[in-house]
Each structure stands twice: as C-alpha cells, then as structure tokens.
Design a protein around this motif. Structure first.
Motif, PDB file in Angstrom:
ATOM      1  N   ARG A   1     -91.741 -89.346 -35.826  1.00  0.00           N
ATOM      2  CA  ARG A   1     -91.453 -88.650 -34.578  1.00  0.00           C
ATOM      3  C   ARG A   1     -91.787 -89.580 -33.402  1.00  0.00           C
ATOM      4  O   ARG A   1     -92.905 -90.097 -33.324  1.00  0.00           O
ATOM      5  CB  ARG A   1     -92.276 -87.365 -34.462  1.00  0.00           C
ATOM      6  CG  ARG A   1     -91.899 -86.497 -33.244  1.00  0.00           C
ATOM      7  CD  ARG A   1     -92.824 -85.293 -33.132  1.00  0.00           C
ATOM      8  NE  ARG A   1     -94.161 -85.683 -32.716  1.00  0.00           N
ATOM      9  CZ  ARG A   1     -95.286 -85.112 -33.170  1.00  0.00           C
ATOM     10  NH1 ARG A   1     -95.248 -84.138 -34.059  1.00  0.00           N
ATOM     11  NH2 ARG A   1     -96.467 -85.531 -32.725  1.00  0.00           N
TER      12      ARG A   1
ATOM     13  N   ASP B   1     -87.925 -86.610 -36.712  1.00  0.00           N
ATOM     14  CA  ASP B   1     -88.027 -85.462 -35.805  1.00  0.00           C
ATOM     15  C   ASP B   1     -87.557 -85.904 -34.415  1.00  0.00           C
ATOM     16  O   ASP B   1     -88.149 -86.793 -33.793  1.00  0.00           O
ATOM     17  CB  ASP B   1     -89.481 -84.989 -35.754  1.00  0.00           C
ATOM     18  CG  ASP B   1     -89.656 -83.714 -34.953  1.00  0.00           C
ATOM     19  OD1 ASP B   1     -88.703 -83.316 -34.253  1.00  0.00           O
ATOM     20  OD2 ASP B   1     -90.753 -83.130 -35.018  1.00  0.00           O
TER      21      ASP B   1
ATOM     22  N   GLU C   1     -87.384 -83.951 -31.729  1.00  0.00           N
ATOM     23  CA  GLU C   1     -87.907 -83.124 -30.645  1.00  0.00           C
ATOM     24  C   GLU C   1     -88.469 -84.034 -29.549  1.00  0.00           C
ATOM     25  O   GLU C   1     -89.313 -84.896 -29.799  1.00  0.00           O
ATOM     26  CB  GLU C   1     -89.001 -82.193 -31.155  1.00  0.00           C
ATOM     27  CG  GLU C   1     -89.516 -81.236 -30.098  1.00  0.00           C
ATOM     28  CD  GLU C   1     -90.562 -80.280 -30.632  1.00  0.00           C
ATOM     29  OE1 GLU C   1     -90.853 -79.281 -29.953  1.00  0.00           O
ATOM     30  OE2 GLU C   1     -91.091 -80.538 -31.734  1.00  0.00           O
TER      31      GLU C   1
ATOM     32  N   ILE D   1     -84.292 -83.700 -37.803  1.00  0.00           N
ATOM     33  CA  ILE D   1     -84.625 -82.303 -37.517  1.00  0.00           C
ATOM     34  C   ILE D   1     -84.889 -82.136 -36.027  1.00  0.00           C
ATOM     35  O   ILE D   1     -85.160 -83.090 -35.308  1.00  0.00           O
ATOM     36  CB  ILE D   1     -85.837 -81.807 -38.332  1.00  0.00           C
ATOM     37  CG1 ILE D   1     -87.085 -82.613 -38.000  1.00  0.00           C
ATOM     38  CG2 ILE D   1     -85.546 -81.885 -39.812  1.00  0.00           C
ATOM     39  CD1 ILE D   1     -88.338 -82.052 -38.664  1.00  0.00           C
ATOM     40  N   ASN D   2     -84.820 -80.872 -35.562  1.00  0.00           N
ATOM     41  CA  ASN D   2     -84.940 -80.547 -34.139  1.00  0.00           C
ATOM     42  C   ASN D   2     -83.937 -81.370 -33.337  1.00  0.00           C
ATOM     43  O   ASN D   2     -84.253 -81.916 -32.272  1.00  0.00           O
ATOM     44  CB  ASN D   2     -86.375 -80.799 -33.641  1.00  0.00           C
ATOM     45  CG  ASN D   2     -87.387 -79.913 -34.337  1.00  0.00           C
ATOM     46  OD1 ASN D   2     -87.134 -78.733 -34.591  1.00  0.00           O
ATOM     47  ND2 ASN D   2     -88.534 -80.471 -34.674  1.00  0.00           N
TER      48      ASN D   2
ATOM     49  N   PRO E   1     -81.065 -82.462 -30.920  1.00  0.00           N
ATOM     50  CA  PRO E   1     -80.445 -81.967 -29.684  1.00  0.00           C
ATOM     51  C   PRO E   1     -78.931 -81.919 -29.838  1.00  0.00           C
ATOM     52  O   PRO E   1     -78.371 -82.569 -30.741  1.00  0.00           O
ATOM     53  CB  PRO E   1     -80.857 -83.012 -28.647  1.00  0.00           C
ATOM     54  CG  PRO E   1     -81.015 -84.274 -29.439  1.00  0.00           C
ATOM     55  CD  PRO E   1     -81.548 -83.846 -30.785  1.00  0.00           C
TER      56      PRO E   1
ATOM     57  N   HIS F   1     -80.461 -81.232 -38.844  1.00  0.00           N
ATOM     58  CA  HIS F   1     -81.005 -79.871 -38.882  1.00  0.00           C
ATOM     59  C   HIS F   1     -81.461 -79.461 -37.475  1.00  0.00           C
ATOM     60  O   HIS F   1     -82.129 -80.240 -36.785  1.00  0.00           O
ATOM     61  CB  HIS F   1     -82.218 -79.805 -39.818  1.00  0.00           C
ATOM     62  CG  HIS F   1     -81.984 -80.384 -41.182  1.00  0.00           C
ATOM     63  ND1 HIS F   1     -81.530 -79.637 -42.242  1.00  0.00           N
ATOM     64  CD2 HIS F   1     -82.139 -81.654 -41.660  1.00  0.00           C
ATOM     65  CE1 HIS F   1     -81.429 -80.406 -43.311  1.00  0.00           C
ATOM     66  NE2 HIS F   1     -81.785 -81.633 -42.984  1.00  0.00           N
ATOM     67  N   LYS F   2     -81.134 -78.247 -37.078  1.00  0.00           N
ATOM     68  CA  LYS F   2     -81.605 -77.744 -35.789  1.00  0.00           C
ATOM     69  C   LYS F   2     -83.106 -77.493 -35.828  1.00  0.00           C
ATOM     70  O   LYS F   2     -83.800 -77.591 -34.811  1.00  0.00           O
ATOM     71  CB  LYS F   2     -80.848 -76.467 -35.413  1.00  0.00           C
ATOM     72  CG  LYS F   2     -79.374 -76.701 -35.078  1.00  0.00           C
ATOM     73  CD  LYS F   2     -78.700 -75.418 -34.652  1.00  0.00           C
ATOM     74  CE  LYS F   2     -77.233 -75.666 -34.294  1.00  0.00           C
ATOM     75  NZ  LYS F   2     -76.540 -74.423 -33.879  1.00  0.00           N
ATOM     76  N   ASN F   3     -83.612 -77.132 -36.994  1.00  0.00           N
ATOM     77  CA  ASN F   3     -85.050 -76.950 -37.185  1.00  0.00           C
ATOM     78  C   ASN F   3     -85.363 -77.177 -38.661  1.00  0.00           C
ATOM     79  O   ASN F   3     -84.480 -77.551 -39.441  1.00  0.00           O
ATOM     80  CB  ASN F   3     -85.495 -75.551 -36.734  1.00  0.00           C
ATOM     81  CG  ASN F   3     -84.667 -74.446 -37.383  1.00  0.00           C
ATOM     82  OD1 ASN F   3     -84.526 -74.387 -38.603  1.00  0.00           O
ATOM     83  ND2 ASN F   3     -84.093 -73.572 -36.554  1.00  0.00           N
TER      84      ASN F   3
ATOM     85  N   ASN G   1     -96.774 -79.003 -39.485  1.00  0.00           N
ATOM     86  CA  ASN G   1     -95.916 -78.917 -38.294  1.00  0.00           C
ATOM     87  C   ASN G   1     -94.557 -78.313 -38.616  1.00  0.00           C
ATOM     88  O   ASN G   1     -93.926 -77.677 -37.772  1.00  0.00           O
ATOM     89  CB  ASN G   1     -95.646 -80.305 -37.696  1.00  0.00           C
ATOM     90  CG  ASN G   1     -96.880 -81.136 -37.532  1.00  0.00           C
ATOM     91  OD1 ASN G   1     -97.576 -81.391 -38.494  1.00  0.00           O
ATOM     92  ND2 ASN G   1     -97.142 -81.573 -36.307  1.00  0.00           N
ATOM     93  N   TYR G   2     -94.110 -78.541 -39.834  1.00  0.00           N
ATOM     94  CA  TYR G   2     -92.772 -78.102 -40.245  1.00  0.00           C
ATOM     95  C   TYR G   2     -92.850 -76.966 -41.265  1.00  0.00           C
ATOM     96  O   TYR G   2     -91.988 -76.825 -42.115  1.00  0.00           O
ATOM     97  CB  TYR G   2     -91.999 -79.293 -40.807  1.00  0.00           C
ATOM     98  CG  TYR G   2     -92.050 -80.480 -39.876  1.00  0.00           C
ATOM     99  CD1 TYR G   2     -91.478 -80.408 -38.604  1.00  0.00           C
ATOM    100  CD2 TYR G   2     -92.715 -81.642 -40.235  1.00  0.00           C
ATOM    101  CE1 TYR G   2     -91.554 -81.474 -37.727  1.00  0.00           C
ATOM    102  CE2 TYR G   2     -92.789 -82.715 -39.361  1.00  0.00           C
ATOM    103  CZ  TYR G   2     -92.215 -82.626 -38.113  1.00  0.00           C
ATOM    104  OH  TYR G   2     -92.298 -83.690 -37.227  1.00  0.00           O
TER     105      TYR G   2
END
Length: 307
Positions: free
Chosen positions: A121, A161, A163, A198-199, A201, A226-228, A244-245
């Motif tokens: 991340r 990740d 995010e 994941i996460n 945008p 993946h959106k989440n 966290n996931y």
C-alpha cells in the motif's frame, strides 16, 4: 530473522514438494548443481546461498535452465541498476522516508493453494517520493530478506491496495521508471498466480484499458481489480489476509513493522549485497527501449511464469 515472518508447516512443505513431483533429497541435489554451475560462470559466488537457490528453483518450477536464467537476470539487474540498488540499505535517510511512504509485508501464512502473498500500500498523499522507483525500496529490501530465508511455496500472489493512490502518485511513474520496473519483472522471471488491485478508484478502469494493448492475454487474465476486499476472498481467504482487509492475520502496519525491524537488524547483510555484481565478461548489456507507453522493454512478458 524472526521465524514467524515466513511460516510453513511440515505438511505444507511436503505438499509443495509433491506438487513439484520432487523429494527433499532431489531438491537438495538441484541446489548443489546450481552451486556448481555458479562456480563455473563469472556470476557472484555468495556465502550460504542454499535458500536463495531453493527459492529460485521453486520460482522456476524446478527447471534448472529457467533457474539459471532467473539467477543470471537477478545478478544482471543488480549490476545494470547498481546506482539504485546500492541505495537499498536500512537505517539511511532514503530508507527511513521510504518506509513511511510504503506499507508492505510478505504475509506469513501460505494460501490453501500454497501461494506466498505480498501486500503493498502506497501511503504518499503529498507525493513526497522523488519518483516511482522510490516506492520499490522497501518491497525490494523485504524481498531480498525473503529469498535468503528458508521457504516453500508453489507460486506468488501480489495484492496492491490503491486506497489513497492518486494523481500525485501516478505522475511518479514516468516511462523511464515503467521501463525499469518491467525490466525487473522480466529478468527475474517471477512466477505469478495473481495480481490483485483492491480499493481501486474509478480511474483504474481507464488505466487497464490503456495497458491491455501492451500485455499478453495470459498475463491480463491474472490481473483482478476489486472495489474492496469482499471479492478478494475468492482468491485469498480471510485467514491468510491482514485484519485491515477483514483477515485473521495481524494488521498490515504491524507486519510491515516486523519486516522493517528484521531489515534494520540485517544492515551488514544489505551492505554485502552491494558487492553482488557481475563482472564485465559476464554482464550482457540489456538495453531498454524508450517509448511513450513506458512499456517498451527488450524481451517479452512471455518470459514471466504465469501459473
């Protein structure tokens, strides 16, 4: 290194060997053959290299020729990009900033299909990194520790990740940086089961549209957005993911800190790695083409070991 950083049970070890249709004795014999081959070449002869050679063999499905190619690529890359790799030493200003801008851990628990998972991340909302390569400092340090640690696995999964990943981070990946990153992947012949974002945008859909013309279908089939984390569980179950996931492992931050502590305790090891370079006779000049896409590398993604 703390044993808990990379875990495998005896049952998992034998399952990996069974998957490769190999006994422990046969794997040890392959390691010895690699040692003999290294001595006959102009490649670096390292101290206690058995774990590194075992990791390379497993990464190459126990193919001697592919393992030789993988190791030669590893040493070539460390030599060609020595200006970058020589900065990869813990407890320096570069290291201290890098570990604040990237949170990364190679997860201790193997997946049910015996894959080793890495979570990454980027935490750089202000765009402090000088370029995209800076985000690779900590992942590469952790990987160097991983490959010299006893481990058994069938393939690799990478979870990224996104995010908080925004335009300030995207612009760090210039064509030159992308070329080098692709060159690294090709040269080490990474055995990859899946690459998961994941996460993600909304802009990720546009990015994937752009890269589809650059990458082979077999590789793209392993890329999942993946959106989440909910849809990630189909590929990596909760018991193998950080909390966290929604997982059952410690947090990514805690695992990252454990790996950083391990790296910082091995400062001399990383300083020795600065001398791990090919000599002029061995080093075959690997040229990188320049183009606007950032993916113009001599070689081919076909060399990647996609399961």
């Amino acid at each position: 290194m703390r044993a808990r950083l990379l875990e495998f049970t005896e049952d998992e070890k034998w399952a990996v060997l069974k998957h490769e249709d190999c006994t422990e004795e046969e794997l040890d014999e392959l390691i010895e053959r690699i040692k003999e081959w290294i001595i006959k070449t102009n490649l670096p002869v390292e101290e206690n290299p058995s774990n590194k050679y075992r990791t390379a063999l497993l990464n190459c499905k126990l193919s001697l020729e592919r393992t030789k190619e993988c190791l030669r690529g590893y040493y070539h890359i460390r030599t060609l990009y020595s200006d970058f790799f020589d900065k990869l030493v813990p407890n320096t200003n570069t290291y201290n900033l890098a570990k604040e801008l990237v949170t990364v851990a190679i997860l201790p628990k193997l997946t049910p299909d015996l894959c080793r998972t890495t979570c990454v991340r980027i935490d750089d909302p202000q765009g402090q990194a000088p370029d995209g390569l800076f985000y690779e400092v900590i992942p590469i340090l952790h990987t160097e520790l991983r490959i010299v640690t006893e481990d058994y696995f069938v393939s690799n999964i990478i979870v990224i990740d996104l995010e908080g990943f925004g335009l300030k981070n995207v612009i760090k990946y210039t064509p030159t940086v992308n070329n080098m990153l692709v060159h690294l992947m090709i040269s080490i012949n990474l055995r990859l089961k899946g690459l998961h974002f994941i996460n993600a945008p909304p802009i990720m859909d546009k990015v994937m549209f752009l890269v589809r013309s650059c990458l082979p279908t077999k590789f793209l089939d392993k890329v999942h957005v993946h959106k989440n984390a909910d849809t990630l569980y189909k590929f990596v179950p909760k018991e193998c993911l950080p909390e966290n996931y929604g997982g059952q492992l410690p947090s990514l931050e805690q695992l990252h800190e454990d790996w950083c502590i391990a790296s910082e305790s091995q400062e001399e090891f990383f300083k020795k790695l600065q001398t791990v370079k090919c000599d002029k006779d061995e080093l075959a000049e690997l040229k990188i083409q320049n183009n606007d896409s950032g993916f113009g590398v001599d070689g081919s993604f076909k060399k990647l070991a996609i399961d």
